[in-house]
Design a protein around this motif. Structure first.
Motif, short mmCIF file in Angstrom:
data_model
loop_
_atom_site.label_atom_id
_atom_site.label_comp_id
_atom_site.label_asym_id
_atom_site.label_seq_id
_atom_site.Cartn_x
_atom_site.Cartn_y
_atom_site.Cartn_z
N HIS A 2 1.32 -1.13 -0.19
CA HIS A 2 -0.68 -0.10 -0.19
C HIS A 2 0.90 1.52 -0.45
CE1 HIS A 2 -3.86 -2.13 0.19
NE2 HIS A 2 -3.69 -2.18 1.93
N ARG A 3 2.11 1.37 1.15
CA ARG A 3 2.34 2.52 0.89
C ARG A 3 3.60 2.88 0.11
NH1 ARG A 3 3.03 0.34 6.40
NH2 ARG A 3 5.13 -1.30 5.43
N GLU A 4 3.87 1.84 -0.45
CA GLU A 4 4.75 1.84 -2.73
C GLU A 4 3.45 2.45 -3.26
OE1 GLU A 4 7.40 1.37 -2.25
OE2 GLU A 4 8.36 1.77 -4.20
N TRP A 5 2.93 2.07 -3.16
CA TRP A 5 1.60 3.04 -4.01
C TRP A 5 1.23 4.25 -3.74
CZ3 TRP A 5 -3.17 -0.56 -6.24
CH2 TRP A 5 -2.59 -1.97 -6.70
N ILE A 6 1.02 4.38 -2.68
CA ILE A 6 0.81 5.58 -2.17
C ILE A 6 2.44 6.57 -2.81
CG2 ILE A 6 1.00 7.19 -0.73
CD1 ILE A 6 -0.32 5.51 1.41
N PHE A 7 2.88 5.89 -2.80
CA PHE A 7 4.52 6.55 -3.72
C PHE A 7 4.32 6.72 -4.70
CE2 PHE A 7 8.36 5.79 -5.73
CZ PHE A 7 8.93 7.35 -5.49
N LEU A 16 1.95 6.88 -6.51
CA LEU A 16 0.62 7.28 -6.98
C LEU A 16 1.03 9.29 -6.67
CD1 LEU A 16 -2.36 5.57 -6.11
CD2 LEU A 16 -1.91 6.20 -8.49
N GLY A 17 1.89 9.68 -5.38
CA GLY A 17 1.40 11.00 -5.02
C GLY A 17 3.22 11.32 -6.49
N ARG A 18 3.94 10.16 -6.83
CA ARG A 18 5.25 10.77 -7.25
C ARG A 18 5.35 10.50 -8.21
NH1 ARG A 18 5.14 14.64 -4.46
NH2 ARG A 18 6.05 15.91 -2.87
N GLY A 55 -4.12 4.83 -11.05
CA GLY A 55 -4.92 6.28 -11.10
C GLY A 55 -5.23 6.88 -12.31
N ILE A 56 -4.83 6.24 -13.76
CA ILE A 56 -5.41 7.19 -14.75
C ILE A 56 -5.94 6.71 -15.13
CG2 ILE A 56 -2.68 7.38 -14.70
CD1 ILE A 56 -2.29 5.12 -17.02
#
Lengths: 244, 244
Positions: free
Chosen positions: A135-140, A142-144, A187-188
């Motif tokens: 999950h955290r890696e996905w946050i990274f 998606l965010g960066r 997220g696209i």
DNA sequence: CGTGACGTTGACTGTAGTCAAAGAAGGTGG
DNA sequence: CCACCTTCTTTGACTACAGTCAACGTCACG
């Protein structure tokens, strides 16, 4: 031998034959689920957890307009909603993508394992925290990362997970999902996903078509993805297939 | 009374006085950390976990250019890196934002709790899975919401977490972080964050300045955020402050 | 052969990033 | 107590990445 692939490539060696037998003992019968079916809905009380023997499942959340965001993709060997055990209800929906073979484990049986097998319990806990790390890696991502980066990242991660359970040879692997699914994970939009896949293909980095992926240039793929597999907590980078 | 705020508002009632005493018994001395200091770095083996008594901490990952993505924000009452116990090393960095009061708990002591206190162990597990649920919600926000939505979401969630431990009255709360921090959490630049905060302010929805936030119109804030607090696993929506 | 799901492409739009500059606020040392 | 410096915030002008809308191609399947 239901849990053959559980934690395979990730601390599998810490699962004693005894632990494994205990796990097998608490499992219900193997079931088959059809493709594209929501299996558990958010906010419903859950009294069992689901282990995925074969197939692809996903966890997702809908926005107000009903557009999906995948929050996890699950493959063979994943204890898909074990987190439902301490949590009691899920904060998201769980669905199949392909037809799936699963077993469920009642939560009261897991209580017994908590009581009698602290070491196994810690490994079960561990498996849910690997999901959190993903999950955290996905946050990274998606965010960066930009769109290509996210797509590249998704393929790096998915290939590594599949390789850990012997479903990728490091270059080619089956991934029977659509470009729309990929878009929902990254997220696209599916339109933009299509363009990104074209770019990767034309750059000689990755080919994806008809549910099959082929990595053409791993070094560049990982570079675009800013991929470092440490967060997958693999024992080692599994090159050869091997059974614990 | 170190763990006064642990799980407060979230199944706190399931923590018996006995469990709590057991937890207190395994904790080291209280320490103070300065602001803006990285406390634990990714990939280092960890042998203790950190409970946050007071202050703000964050977990983050850097991209190749050194730009940060926050993956979690932690407040009073959070067992910040308990997941390091089953995982053995973190996949990200952990840092303070403000000066912090913490206690650490050695992992070998947690092994004892696993052996002797399965119910407490399950609650510890639960607390790490709440973090995972928050991760998923961030994935959703980053993947599906536009910039205002993400900012709104961040404030809804943070307010709810602070309210659970008595640090928000439902309208006003202290949040001593910069717009740049907010941007790193929401995956947008600090410049754009500034514009989004202006929009929210001019729309009479939220005011944030100098580390203090004020919710002017909760209904519209939550609507923009597509916020449903179920994923925070709060016992109830805590309106009055109360101690378990 | 018709239908529906999936994939592909083009033209246009809009949101957020980038670059740059300057204004407030707060802390420090002279 | 003031001058200076740093950090944080604010704004404007320009750019570019990804979304939207629309149409068409392709393939599998009934």
């Amino acid at each position: 031998m239901i849990f053959t692939d559980f934690l395979r490539g990730r601390r599998r060696h810490e699962l004693t034959a005894d632990d494994l037998a205990a796990l097998e003992a608490v499992a219900n019968d193997v079931r088959t689920l059809p493709a594209r079916q929501t299996f558990i809905r958010q906010h419903e009380p859950v009294h069992f957890s689901t282990y995925l023997i074969e197939g692809l499942m996903c966890r997702y959340m809908d926005d107000r307009e009903g557009l999906r965001q995948l929050v996890a993709l699950h493959v063979t060997g994943d204890f898909v909603d074990l987190h439902g055990y301490p949590l009691r209800y899920l904060d998201h929906d769980l669905a199949t993508i392909t037809p799936c073979q699963i077993v469920t484990v009642p939560h009261e049986r897991l209580d017994q394992l908590m009581e009698n097998r602290p070491h196994l319990a810690k490994l079960l806990w561990f498996s849910t925290l690997m999901d959190a790390a993903i999950h955290r890696e996905w946050i990274f991502a998606l965010g960066r990362l930009d769109a290509v980066g996210r797509v590249a990242h998704f393929f790096c991660e998915t290939e590594a997970k599949l390789r850990a359970v012997g479903l990728s040879d490091g270059r080619r692997f089956a991934l029977p999902i659509t470009q729309a699914d990929l878009g929902e994970a990254c997220g696209i939009t599916s339109v933009h996903m299509n363009r990104m896949l074209r770019d990767l293909r034309e750059d000689g980095i990755l080919r994806f078509w008809g549910g099959k992926a082929e990595i053409l240039d791993r070094a560049r793929l990982e570079r675009r993805a800013e991929f470092d597999p440490a967060y997958l907590y693999l024992d080692r980078l599994p090159v050869d297939s091997e059974r614990a």
